[in-house]
Design a protein around this motif. Structure first.
Motif, PDB file in Angstrom:
ATOM      1  N   ARG A  30       2.060  84.579  14.375  1.00  0.00           N
ATOM      2  CA  ARG A  30       2.294  83.468  13.453  1.00  0.00           C
ATOM      3  C   ARG A  30       3.602  83.675  12.714  1.00  0.00           C
ATOM      4  N   GLY A  31       4.366  82.597  12.567  1.00  0.00           N
ATOM      5  CA  GLY A  31       5.614  82.672  11.826  1.00  0.00           C
ATOM      6  C   GLY A  31       6.381  81.365  11.914  1.00  0.00           C
ATOM      7  N   ARG A  32       7.426  81.270  11.100  1.00  0.00           N
ATOM      8  CA  ARG A  32       8.298  80.088  11.115  1.00  0.00           C
ATOM      9  C   ARG A  32       9.393  80.301  12.141  1.00  0.00           C
ATOM     10  N   VAL A  33       9.617  79.281  12.974  1.00  0.00           N
ATOM     11  CA  VAL A  33      10.573  79.369  14.080  1.00  0.00           C
ATOM     12  C   VAL A  33      11.769  78.478  13.803  1.00  0.00           C
ATOM     13  N   ARG A  34      12.954  78.988  14.155  1.00  0.00           N
ATOM     14  CA  ARG A  34      14.196  78.206  14.051  1.00  0.00           C
ATOM     15  C   ARG A  34      14.656  77.882  15.473  1.00  0.00           C
ATOM     16  N   VAL A  35      15.108  76.637  15.681  1.00  0.00           N
ATOM     17  CA  VAL A  35      15.604  76.201  16.984  1.00  0.00           C
ATOM     18  C   VAL A  35      17.058  75.813  16.834  1.00  0.00           C
ATOM     19  N   ASP A  36      17.923  76.403  17.650  1.00  0.00           N
ATOM     20  CA  ASP A  36      19.351  76.061  17.667  1.00  0.00           C
ATOM     21  C   ASP A  36      19.711  75.525  19.047  1.00  0.00           C
ATOM     22  N   GLY A  50      21.094  69.739  23.931  1.00  0.00           N
ATOM     23  CA  GLY A  50      20.489  70.955  24.456  1.00  0.00           C
ATOM     24  C   GLY A  50      20.826  71.270  25.895  1.00  0.00           C
ATOM     25  N   ILE A  51      21.887  70.647  26.437  1.00  0.00           N
ATOM     26  CA  ILE A  51      22.250  70.861  27.843  1.00  0.00           C
ATOM     27  C   ILE A  51      22.686  72.303  28.081  1.00  0.00           C
ATOM     28  N   GLY A  52      23.375  72.910  27.122  1.00  0.00           N
ATOM     29  CA  GLY A  52      23.857  74.279  27.278  1.00  0.00           C
ATOM     30  C   GLY A  52      22.805  75.325  26.974  1.00  0.00           C
ATOM     31  N   GLY A  53      21.625  74.917  26.593  1.00  0.00           N
ATOM     32  CA  GLY A  53      20.553  75.864  26.304  1.00  0.00           C
ATOM     33  C   GLY A  53      20.015  75.696  24.898  1.00  0.00           C
ATOM     34  N   VAL A  54      18.932  76.319  24.653  1.00  0.00           N
ATOM     35  CA  VAL A  54      18.256  76.285  23.363  1.00  0.00           C
ATOM     36  C   VAL A  54      17.978  77.719  22.948  1.00  0.00           C
ATOM     37  N   LYS A  55      18.246  78.029  21.689  1.00  0.00           N
ATOM     38  CA  LYS A  55      18.008  79.368  21.152  1.00  0.00           C
ATOM     39  C   LYS A  55      16.862  79.299  20.161  1.00  0.00           C
ATOM     40  N   LEU A  56      15.808  80.105  20.409  1.00  0.00           N
ATOM     41  CA  LEU A  56      14.650  80.153  19.522  1.00  0.00           C
ATOM     42  C   LEU A  56      14.640  81.491  18.800  1.00  0.00           C
ATOM     43  N   GLY A  57      14.274  81.469  17.539  1.00  0.00           N
ATOM     44  CA  GLY A  57      14.176  82.709  16.773  1.00  0.00           C
ATOM     45  C   GLY A  57      13.270  82.520  15.572  1.00  0.00           C
ATOM     46  N   PHE A  58      12.689  83.615  15.097  1.00  0.00           N
ATOM     47  CA  PHE A  58      11.858  83.552  13.907  1.00  0.00           C
ATOM     48  C   PHE A  58      12.733  83.605  12.660  1.00  0.00           C
ATOM     49  N   VAL A  59      12.409  82.782  11.662  1.00  0.00           N
ATOM     50  CA  VAL A  59      13.139  82.748  10.403  1.00  0.00           C
ATOM     51  C   VAL A  59      12.916  84.059   9.642  1.00  0.00           C
ATOM     52  N   GLU A  60      11.690  84.531   9.628  1.00  0.00           N
ATOM     53  CA  GLU A  60      11.363  85.828   9.043  1.00  0.00           C
ATOM     54  C   GLU A  60      10.488  86.580  10.043  1.00  0.00           C
ATOM     55  N   PHE A  61      10.237  87.839   9.770  1.00  0.00           N
ATOM     56  CA  PHE A  61       9.438  88.650  10.682  1.00  0.00           C
ATOM     57  C   PHE A  61       8.058  88.025  10.836  1.00  0.00           C
ATOM     58  N   PRO A  62       7.599  87.751  12.062  1.00  0.00           N
ATOM     59  CA  PRO A  62       6.301  87.100  12.253  1.00  0.00           C
ATOM     60  C   PRO A  62       5.140  88.061  11.985  1.00  0.00           C
ATOM     61  N   SER A  63       3.981  87.510  11.684  1.00  0.00           N
ATOM     62  CA  SER A  63       2.779  88.339  11.561  1.00  0.00           C
ATOM     63  C   SER A  63       2.102  88.386  12.933  1.00  0.00           C
ATOM     64  N   VAL A  64       1.625  89.569  13.277  1.00  0.00           N
ATOM     65  CA  VAL A  64       0.998  89.787  14.578  1.00  0.00           C
ATOM     66  C   VAL A  64      -0.357  90.428  14.346  1.00  0.00           C
ATOM     67  N   GLY A  65      -1.365  89.906  14.998  1.00  0.00           N
ATOM     68  CA  GLY A  65      -2.706  90.470  14.909  1.00  0.00           C
ATOM     69  C   GLY A  65      -3.302  90.592  16.295  1.00  0.00           C
ATOM     70  N   MET A  66      -4.170  91.590  16.479  1.00  0.00           N
ATOM     71  CA  MET A  66      -4.816  91.778  17.770  1.00  0.00           C
ATOM     72  C   MET A  66      -6.058  92.642  17.599  1.00  0.00           C
ATOM     73  N   ASP A  67      -6.939  92.558  18.563  1.00  0.00           N
ATOM     74  CA  ASP A  67      -8.081  93.466  18.655  1.00  0.00           C
ATOM     75  C   ASP A  67      -7.732  94.503  19.709  1.00  0.00           C
TER      76      ASP A  67
END
Length: 82
Positions: free
Chosen positions: A33-39, A45-62
């Protein structure tokens, strides 16, 4: 963004170094879970799309683990089962 796939990952490491050993791990219920930035690298978007998290995401798992050291010979295992 909240991403939770429905798959699991199993890993088993086993070996022998004076004593037989086995380490099993299962990762399931992974959630990111986290906030995502799209550039967009160019208009539309012909040259591509860059995805990144705005801040460090939270990760959970069993995580399930099992550890075995040594082994019992087969005839003894049969006697224990009876």
């Amino acid at each position: 963004l909240s991403w939770a796939p429905s798959w699991s990952v199993d890993l088993l490491v086993e070996g022998l170094h004076y004593l037989y050993f086995e380490l099993g791990m299962r990762i399931k219920s992974l959630v990111v879970r986290g906030r995502v930035r799209v550039d967009f690298l160019s208009p539309l978007g012909i040259g591509g799309v860059k995805l990144g998290f705005v801040e460090f995401p939270s990760v959970g798992m069993d995580l399930e683990t099992s550890v075995n050291l040594g082994f019992v010979p087969v005839p003894v295992q049969d006697q224990i089962a009876d």
